[in-house]
Design a protein around this motif. Structure first.
Motif, PDB file in Angstrom:
ATOM      1  N   ASN A 174       1.066  -1.705   4.950  1.00 17.13           N
ATOM      2  CA  ASN A 174       0.951  -0.270   4.745  1.00 17.13           C
ATOM      3  C   ASN A 174       2.281   0.457   4.601  1.00 17.13           C
ATOM      4  N   LEU A 175       3.401  -0.215   4.887  1.00 18.85           N
ATOM      5  CA  LEU A 175       4.714   0.392   4.672  1.00 18.85           C
ATOM      6  C   LEU A 175       5.562  -0.426   3.709  1.00 18.85           C
ATOM      7  N   ASN A 235       0.850  -1.192   0.000  1.00 16.18           N
ATOM      8  CA  ASN A 235       0.000   0.000   0.000  1.00 16.18           C
ATOM      9  C   ASN A 235       0.885   1.240   0.000  1.00 16.18           C
ATOM     10  N   GLN A 236       0.821   2.000  -1.082  1.00 14.29           N
ATOM     11  CA  GLN A 236       1.564   3.251  -1.140  1.00 14.29           C
ATOM     12  C   GLN A 236       0.642   4.462  -1.147  1.00 14.29           C
ATOM     13  N   TYR A 260      -2.044   6.966   1.205  1.00 16.63           N
ATOM     14  CA  TYR A 260      -1.989   7.513   2.553  1.00 16.63           C
ATOM     15  C   TYR A 260      -3.117   6.978   3.432  1.00 16.63           C
ATOM     16  N   SER A 261      -3.903   6.076   2.907  1.00 18.41           N
ATOM     17  CA  SER A 261      -4.972   5.465   3.691  1.00 18.41           C
ATOM     18  C   SER A 261      -4.443   4.235   4.409  1.00 18.41           C
ATOM     19  N   TYR A 262      -5.077   3.894   5.526  1.00 19.27           N
ATOM     20  CA  TYR A 262      -4.741   2.676   6.244  1.00 19.27           C
ATOM     21  C   TYR A 262      -5.598   1.544   5.687  1.00 19.27           C
ATOM     22  N   GLN A 263      -4.968   0.539   5.098  1.00 18.24           N
ATOM     23  CA  GLN A 263      -5.686  -0.585   4.507  1.00 18.24           C
ATOM     24  C   GLN A 263      -5.521  -1.807   5.407  1.00 18.24           C
ATOM     25  N   LEU A 264      -6.653  -2.416   5.752  1.00 13.78           N
ATOM     26  CA  LEU A 264      -6.642  -3.526   6.700  1.00 13.78           C
ATOM     27  C   LEU A 264      -5.945  -4.754   6.139  1.00 13.78           C
ATOM     28  N   ASN A 265      -6.090  -5.021   4.851  1.00 13.51           N
ATOM     29  CA  ASN A 265      -5.593  -6.264   4.272  1.00 13.51           C
ATOM     30  C   ASN A 265      -4.378  -6.053   3.377  1.00 13.51           C
ATOM     31  N   SER A 266      -3.633  -4.981   3.599  1.00 20.57           N
ATOM     32  CA  SER A 266      -2.395  -4.719   2.867  1.00 20.57           C
ATOM     33  C   SER A 266      -1.308  -4.371   3.862  1.00 20.57           C
TER      34      SER A 266
END
Length: 853
Positions: free
Chosen positions: A727-728, A716-717, A719-725
């Motif tokens: 994030n960094l 996930n690139q 700026y949202s917080y993704q539950l199933n990815s």
């Protein structure tokens, strides 16, 4: 003809089950009606128990003190009981309808001793506390007082759920918009919940006969009648609406350890650990009742904890059973939009002197603020009748599946008038007619169309609708400024055949993208209606980020255009698909698929084989795959939107499995490989410590294939917080041919914040997550060992940017605060390892919009 035979078969099953399962109705019955009042004040008494001794038959008076009870002719006595009042027994004339009005006299109970110890109350303690000793006895005896104590139980269950806009001002009613809708508004007593002016919007009734067998445990529900205020299916999923409301207003079992309400779980005052979190006080002894009762008041030790307050009335006959439970919540607890919540449970004595739940009522008044402004008021009433215990049924009865509720939605008005335990009041009776009338008003339909466009992104033009709107404009490094326009057909075009299409153009790459699909329904239902059974053929030419598979949003959504870091590695895809989807009513489904896929690198992405000093660029990668997908979601509920099903998450796990095989040479496929992926996700309720969502996933790829065909882990690139990815993690950073992952996301629901001065008034909630990824590449799939495979990617400085996982797992964790302004979550995320990779961040701040109760 086949369809007609199926319908006749289901009707036959219904009638057979009714004959087998429902208690026979006596030819002669006694119908009694009346009103129960206070003998002194003449006030009408709600929730008075009206029971037939020895018959296991009873009801309760409504909010106006009225009741209606139908009893077999062989019984001639009726007993009226209520906490704080003396018991009254009346004789009725068998076989004749009659009115029986009753007055109850209050009972006075003398306290044996009153001790005053000064102005400061003594510190509450469990030790040597008679109230705690009593509640421990109730907890110890609760298993024998539950219906599951019996070997066999069956009963009729009537459910009524209604919703209204509440506490509406005269100014609101007088608005120009409502000049055609005055027939909807209802006047009621100013003291009633919801205020003087209300606007009824929804009513649903269900009548079922339910069976329980203890060993081996089995439950069976036979639907007898279903009635619902129906909105236009073009705008609202009525089945999903019903599922959502029933998820909010679930059955309350006070004997259970945890009680689910509004998607949250509250620790029951009768939970095994309840004395640790609750305070209990004996506030009255009602010796005039039969049997005598103890009034036990309770409340949370910490007023802001997610717990109940109220009263329990416990029998002193050795059973330590609850005869009545009144539950509410403090306005200070961490629940959103709740003005008030009140539940009342009434229990009726069985012939064996144990008690069963005879009536439950739950009323919730919603509002943006806790004052007396306008809001949303909902009530759910459940009545249990014809209660029978220990009457065995043959094994074949439980093995025969119950018919679906679809066969009971056309019951006549006479059926409902006869079967309802309590008649509908004037306000409720008008809902069905008013909703039908409402949908004939042009301005109302225009309003629904506007909300559908704003929320779902589609604008309907009869047989065709245009959308989704959030994809009309987006941008990315490869296409630059991108415009898209598309739509799909509706059931007005055809109930069996559906078409969907879009066209998009990138002003930087100057390329057209498009999508075409046709879907044929095999069960004469919309392809968006559960259970699905359809075949779909499609072709798509478009861009994609490798490894991204978004579940509830499309990749060219405008909001996902904003990304951090280097984001120039994209694909041009040509995908031909043929899919068959079949769902079953038990929420098991399978998918058979054929996919011919051509991937061409774009932007900073390249496909290159050979050693770095002697490499060859590959223009396209071609594969042909056969796929099998399996999914089982026990007791799943969801709301069907225009594009996606929105799951109504419950406590049951969801299992998925996917099997993929590709054969080299089949339609120019360049590789042979097989892939297996397994996933299970479950929500754990741990009241009062919050809720944890846990996902386990694993995959394995057999055979040799280049890294784009292996598992590219979900990064996930944005700026949202993704539950199933992760994030960094950067896009295309890791590729594996075998892996196992664990996602844990825990919401503490304010358990710690609720105990902090000042902060507790903000109703913030603590969240924490942990994500672990184990994996790697076998030597046969590692391009560092096999130079004929596609090389891992490098940046312009020659540093690798794609990797195989090493011995240690990739790990990231986060802590955050949710419920900010009741709709925003903010997480501080830390990447725990692999920090030597180029262009990675050790820390990140990510946000997410989420509306919770």
């Amino acid at each position: 003809m086949i369809n007609l035979l199926v319908r006749c078969h289901y009707l036959a099953v219904v009638y057979a089950l009714l004959l087998l399962g429902c208690p026979a109705v006596a030819l002669a019955q006694t119908t009694i009606t009346g009103v129960v009042t206070d003998a002194t004040t003449k006030e009408k008494l709600p929730f008075v128990s009206v029971a037939v001794p020895g018959a296991g038959i009873g009801t309760n008076t409504d909010e106006n003190g009225g009741y209606r009870l139908v009893i077999p002719a062989q019984y001639t006595s009726v007993v009226f009981t209520s906490v704080g009042y003396g018991t009254v027994t009346k004789t009725v004339v068998a076989g004749r309808a009659q009115e029986l009005n009753v007055q109850l006299a209050t009972t006075a109970t003398a306290l044996k001793e009153v001790v005053v110890q000064g102005s400061k109350a003594p510190r509450y303690r469990n030790k040597e506390n008679p109230a705690v000793a009593l509640i421990r006895q109730v907890i110890e005896h609760k298993e024998q007082n539950r219906p599951e104590h019996y070997d066999y139980v069956e009963y009729d269950k009537y459910e009524k759920m209604s919703f209204s806009l509440s506490n509406l001002s005269e100014k609101f009613k007088a608005r120009k918009f409502f000049r055609n809708y005055q027939f909807l508004f209802q006047q009621q007593d100013s003291a009633a919940a919801g205020g003087v002016n209300i606007l009824p919007l929804y009513l649903e009734e269900k009548l079922t006969h339910e069976y329980y067998r203890k060993s081996p445990e089995k439950r069976k529900v036979v639907a007898l009648g279903t009635k619902q205020a129906q909105f236009d299916k073009s705008f609202i999923d009525n089945g999903g609406l019903s599922s959502y409301f029933n998820r909010m207003y679930q059955d309350i079992d006070v004997y259970d350890n945890r009680i689910t309400l509004l998607g949250n779980q509250l620790l029951s005052p009768l939970a095994n650990t309840a004395p640790t979190f609750y305070q209990y006080f004996i506030t009255d002894t009602l010796t005039e009742n039969t049997p005598p009762l103890i009034e036990l008041s309770f409340g949370p030790r910490n007023r802001e904890d997610l717990l109940f307050q109220g009263k329990l009335y416990v029998t002193l006959d050795g059973n330590y059973a609850v005869q009545q439970a009144d539950l509410s919540v403090d306005k200070r607890i961490n629940l959103n939009f709740i003005k008030s919540l009140d539940a009342r449970l009434q229990f009726t004595e069985n012939p064996d002197r144990r008690y069963h739940l005879s009536k439950s009522e739950l009323a919730i008044d919603f509002g943006v603020s806790s004052n007396k402004g306008s809001g949303f008021y909902g009530e759910r009433t459940v009545v249990y009748q014809q209660y029978q215990v220990n009457q065995p049924r043959p094994e074949s009865f439980y093995a025969t599946p119950a018919p679906t509720e679809d066969t009971t939605t056309t019951r006549s008005a006479a059926f409902w008038q006869q079967q309802r335990p309590d008649s509908l009041n004037e306000r409720e009776s008008a809902v069905y007619k008013n909703v039908d009338t409402l949908q004939t008003i042009p301005s109302f339909r225009r309003t629904l169309e506007l909300f559908t466009f704003l929320l779902a992104g589609y604008k309907s033009f009869g047989p065709f609708e245009v959308g989704p709107a959030n994809t009309f404009y987006s941008f990315n490094p490869v296409e630059g400024f991108r415009l898209r326009l598309g739509g799909r057909t509706t059931p007005e075009f055809s109930k069996r055949l559906y078409f969907e299409t879009y066209a998009a153009y990138g002003f930087k790459d100057e390329k057209w993208k498009y999508y075409l699909s046709s879907t044929y329904s095999l069960n004469n239902k919309s392809v968006y209606t559960f259970p699905q059974n359809f075949v779909r053929a499609s072709f798509q030419r478009d861009t994609k980020i490798p490894g991204q598979d978004l579940e509830f949003v499309q990749e060219d959504n405008f909001l996902l255009s904003f990304k951090r870091g280097v984001n120039d590695k994209w694909l041009y895809n040509d995908i031909y698909r043929l899919d068959y989807v079949h769902e079953f009513s038990n929420h098991f489904s399978y998918t058979l698929g054929f996919k011919k896929w051509q991937q061409s690198p774009a932007g900073g992405l390249y496909f290159r084989t050979g050693a770095p000093d002697n490499s060859t660029d590959i223009a396209a990668l071609n594969t042909t795959e056969l796929q099998l997908g399996l999914r089982w979601a026990p007791q799943e509920a969801f709301y069907q939107g225009k594009l996606y099903r929105v799951p109504i998450v419950g406590p049951f796990p969801v299992f998925t499995a996917r099997f993929t095989t590709s054969l080299k040479g089949l339609l120019a496929s360049q590789y042979s490989y097989r892939n297996v992926t397994l996933n299970v996700t479950k929500r754990f309720y741990m009241a009062p410590f919050g809720i944890a969502a846990v996902t386990l996933e694993g995959g394995y790829t057999f055979g040799q294939a280049p890294f784009p065909l292996l598992t590219i882990h979900r990064a996930n690139q944005t700026y949202s917080y993704q539950l199933n990815s992760y994030n960094l993690m950067n896009f295309l950073e890791f590729s594996s041919d075998r892996y196992a992952s664990l996602f844990v996301d825990h919401n503490f629901n304010g358990f710690f914040f609720n105990k902090l001065p000042l902060i507790k008034h903000l109703k913030l909630r603590e969240v924490a997550s942990l994500k672990l990824l184990y994996g790697g590449l076998r030597p046969e799939n590692n391009p560092n060992v096999q130079p004929e495979l596609y090389q891992f990617l490098q940046d312009q400085q020659g540093r690798p940017t794609t990797f195989a996982l090493g011995k240690q797992p990739y790990a990231e964790a986060s802590v955050g605060v949710s419920n900010i302004f009741k709709l925003f979550r903010l997480d501080v995320v830390k990447r725990l390892n692999y920090l030597d990779h180029p262009n990675v961040a050790e820390w990140g701040l990510r946000g997410r919009f989420k509306l919770d109760f």
